[in-house]
Design a protein around this motif. Structure first.
Motif, PDB file in Angstrom:
ATOM      1  N   ARG A 277       0.836  -1.204   0.000  1.00  0.00           N
ATOM      2  CA  ARG A 277       0.000   0.000   0.000  1.00  0.00           C
ATOM      3  C   ARG A 277       0.875   1.259   0.000  1.00  0.00           C
ATOM      4  N   LEU A 278       1.862   1.300   0.887  1.00  0.00           N
ATOM      5  CA  LEU A 278       2.718   2.481   1.008  1.00  0.00           C
ATOM      6  C   LEU A 278       3.619   2.661  -0.211  1.00  0.00           C
ATOM      7  N   ARG A 279       4.071   1.560  -0.790  1.00  0.00           N
ATOM      8  CA  ARG A 279       4.953   1.641  -1.951  1.00  0.00           C
ATOM      9  C   ARG A 279       4.161   1.813  -3.250  1.00  0.00           C
ATOM     10  N   GLY A 280       2.830   1.701  -3.179  1.00  0.00           N
ATOM     11  CA  GLY A 280       1.989   1.882  -4.353  1.00  0.00           C
ATOM     12  C   GLY A 280       2.145   0.784  -5.382  1.00  0.00           C
ATOM     13  N   LEU A 281       2.378  -0.446  -4.940  1.00  0.00           N
ATOM     14  CA  LEU A 281       2.674  -1.541  -5.854  1.00  0.00           C
ATOM     15  C   LEU A 281       1.459  -2.434  -6.070  1.00  0.00           C
ATOM     16  N   GLY A 282       1.313  -2.911  -7.299  1.00  0.00           N
ATOM     17  CA  GLY A 282       0.247  -3.825  -7.650  1.00  0.00           C
ATOM     18  C   GLY A 282       0.674  -4.709  -8.798  1.00  0.00           C
ATOM     19  N   GLY A 283      -0.300  -5.373  -9.416  1.00  0.00           N
ATOM     20  CA  GLY A 283       0.007  -6.301 -10.498  1.00  0.00           C
ATOM     21  C   GLY A 283       0.341  -7.675  -9.944  1.00  0.00           C
ATOM     22  N   GLN A 284       1.161  -8.415 -10.675  1.00  0.00           N
ATOM     23  CA  GLN A 284       1.559  -9.756 -10.241  1.00  0.00           C
ATOM     24  C   GLN A 284       2.665  -9.645  -9.199  1.00  0.00           C
TER      25      GLN A 284
END
Length: 342
Positions: A277-284
């Motif tokens: 959440r804090l790093r703004g990461l998503g996807g696989q």
């Protein structure tokens, strides 16, 4: 003892940003992007289907959008769509036809009739009172309504005003849905508005420029700009995004006991939603876990599932690979922190 809640509203890299802290620990970070904000609503025009991907492109005033729900849609048709996340560089804006009008106390759902009260509100008298407020404020509208958990501590007039405002916004947008040209009908909320809308009421609120530095937010953001995350007991993990996926590697450190792998993996599971959440990461997302017996996999999965159950970003726990990695698929709902800090 309840942890002190701090909300800081500032700017980061020239972009509007908001930070939420519990007891001095950074829990959430919202940063404005250069792409259309999540929640933005368009009148979009259907373009062409994308074979093999189960979707089609739409034309909007901000460029191409991509919609996965395509049954019964014909080229040239006008659609009311809402942005669901941040678009990756060079890719279409992700949208949905399930449009929501969301505020602090109410969510108006035009395509889902009925009234619902958050399950977090358990007192039956309170629930009955909220249903009565909702029925009056919706004024016989055929649209649906969800009353959020924040209603439990709000006044009746405040809740009623919020419902009425969201209903009026929804009605105005729906009345503009028909047309032949793409148009932006509603701008999505920025980080400061989303902080008021979605976060708990703070014990301490910072609004002045520079409050990120005053409350120590910048120092914690600096820690997030490195791949390494510290875990209890001397363990650590490295979170490294690539073009294809986000790789997370767990290490036990100096602990060589038989239970070291499981302890490190459980520590990762508990903190992984916050870190993503804090790093703004998503996807696989692929987890290369510390070695642990196969019999402990269920314990790890239970901990991971419990941690993501409390996270607002949609995440699918895909499961184990033949090589023993664990995979997740996460919505790209945030702008990657690395993009802001370049």
């Amino acid at each position: 003892m309840t942890e002190r809640i701090t909300v800081a509203l500032d700017h980061l890299g020239g972009r509007e940003a908001a930070a939420l802290m519990h007891g001095g620990r950074l829990e959430d970070l919202l940063i404005d992007g250069e792409t259309p904000r999540p929640g933005t609503i368009y009148r979009a025009i259907a373009d062409r289907p994308v074979k093999g991907q189960g979707g089609l492109f739409l034309r909007t005033p901000d460029g191409n959008a991509f919609l996965r729900q395509v049954k019964g849609i014909t080229p040239g048709q006008a659609l009311l769509v809402q942005v669901t996340g941040h678009a990756e560089p060079g890719k279409a804006i992700p949208v949905t036809v399930r449009v929501l009008f969301k505020s602090r106390y109410a969510i108006v759902t035009p395509e889902a009739p009925g009234q619902n009260v958050s399950r977090a509100i358990r007192d039956e008298e309170t629930r009955a009172r909220l249903h009565a407020i909702a029925a009056e404020a919706m004024g016989g509208s055929g649209m649906g309504l969800i009353l959020r958990s924040a209603c439990e501590s709000a006044g009746d007039d405040e809740i009623a005003a919020d419902i009425a405002q969201m209903r009026e916004v929804a009605e105005a947008v729906k009345s503009d849905a028909e047309g032949r040209a793409p148009e932006k009908l509603l701008e999505g909320d920025g980080p400061h508005a989303r902080a008021w809308r979605d976060w708990p009421l703070p014990d301490e609120l910072g609004r002045e420029p520079g409050c990120f530095e005053e409350f120590g937010v910048l120092e914690r953001i600096d820690d997030l700009c490195t791949p390494r995350m510290t875990l209890p007991g001397g363990a650590s993990a490295f979170v490294e995004p690539t073009r294809a996926l986000v790789a997370v590697d767990v290490n036990t450190g100096t602990d060589t006991s038989p239970a070291a792998g499981l302890k490190a993996n459980l520590a990762l599971a508990r903190d992984l939603p916050r870190q993503l959440r804090l790093r703004g990461l998503g996807g696989q997302i692929t987890l290369d876990l510390a070695p642990m017996p196969k019999k402990d996999r269920r314990v790890f999965e239970d901990a991971l599932r419990a941690a993501f159950r409390r996270d607002e970003v949609e995440t699918v726990l895909a499961g184990w690979t033949p090589l023993g990695h664990y995979e997740l698929q996460r919505q790209r709902a945030r702008i990657p922190l690395a993009e802001v800090m370049r």
